[in-house]
Design an enzyme around this catalytic site. Structure first.
Site: not given
Ligand code: IPE
Ligand code: IPE
Ligand code: MG
Length: 239
Positions: A15, A18, A20, A32, A62, A126, A189, A191
């Site tokens: 996670d 975005g 970062w 990403h 989601e 692995l 979380r 998630s």
């Molecule tokens: C969880 O992260 C899903 C993945 C890392 C693939 P999200 O960014 O989607 O989760 P929430 O919305 O913060 O709970």
């Molecule tokens: C995790 O990073 C990647 C995916 C869930 C695909 P995010 O895209 O959720 O990044 P943040 O949480 O918005 O910073």
């Molecule tokens: Mg996220």
């Protein structure tokens, strides 16, 4: 060198891509892309450390709620990942497969995922599970459906459904439960990740966003894991 108290199965909620990117004044897509590099690095280091199973949460059930442009970008990145990384994974003797429902992805991406699975299926290094369109609830539901169908045909006695039988119908069938779940970017979380399988997992939250999670971060998490006392509902053993 593998430490005897190290986990066999590590699961990661990757996670913070975005955030970062935003911290650098860049679009989310930049994060990403950096996240894919981080994944490469962590897979390589996990293999070097002798971890047996690594499961990474790459796209949740989601995540389809995100803007269409971001979803398309992520699918493109996935396509590129399979095309460019499979050789490297194979050379490291990594066995890779997808967990989740690939049906909504474009046919060529589904084929690439299937090719990756078949090409690496005999590797003894692995085992890497990439969770795509994965949700813990969806996983539990599809297991329940499978068992209900077997019960209807008389193939299965409902009274005989135990934890092992249920776990054997999940996407993670045959894998040990993860001993540790890491979530990056400071979020606390699950998630909808591996809900059944994480019943007794140790949760470790890493402050760094996923693109900054590196070899040292992984080793720090493993060190923290070794400090945990796992009781599984019992009491501390007197020495
Ligand atoms: C969880 O992260 C899903 C993945 C890392 C693939 P999200 O960014 O989607 O989760 P929430 O919305 O913060 O709970
Ligand atoms: C995790 O990073 C990647 C995916 C869930 C695909 P995010 O895209 O959720 O990044 P943040 O949480 O918005 O910073
Ligand atoms: Mg996220």
């Amino acid at each position: 060198m593998k430490n005897p108290t190290d986990p066999q199965h590590v699961a990661i909620i990757m996670d913070g891509n975005g955030r970062w990117a935003r911290q650098r004044g860049m679009p989310r897509s930049f994060g990403h892309r950096a996240g894919v590099e981080s994944l490469r690095r962590v897979v390589r280091h996990s293999a070097n450390l002798g971890i047996s199973y690594l499961t990474v949460y790459a796209f949740s059930t989601e995540n389809w709620k995100r803007p269409r442009r971001e979803v398309s970008f992520l699918i493109g990145l996935l396509r590129e990942y399979f095309r460019t990384t499979i050789g490297e994974l194979h050379a490291m003797r990594v066995r890779v497969l997808v967990i989740g429902d690939m049906a909504p992805f474009p046919a060529d991406v589904r084929e690439l995922a299937e090719k990756a699975r078949t090409q690496t299926r005999l590797n003894d290094g692995l085992r890497l599970q990439i969770a795509l369109n994965y949700g813990g609830r969806a996983d539990i539901l599809q297991a329940a459906r499978t068992l209900a169908a077997q019960a209807r045909t008389g193939e299965l006695d409902p009274a005989g459904i135990d934890e092992a039988c249920f776990a054997g119908c999940l996407h993670t069938a045959g894998l040990p439960d993860p001993e540790v779940v890491i979530r990056t970017s400071g979020e606390t979380r699950l998630s909808n990740f591996l809900l059944w399988q994480t019943a007794y997992a140790e949760l470790v939250v890493a402050a760094e966003c996923w693109p900054d999670f590196d070899e040292a971060s992984l080793e720090r998490v493993l060190a923290e894991y070794r400090q945990r006392e796992r009781r599984f509902g019992s009491v501390r053993r007197e020495s």
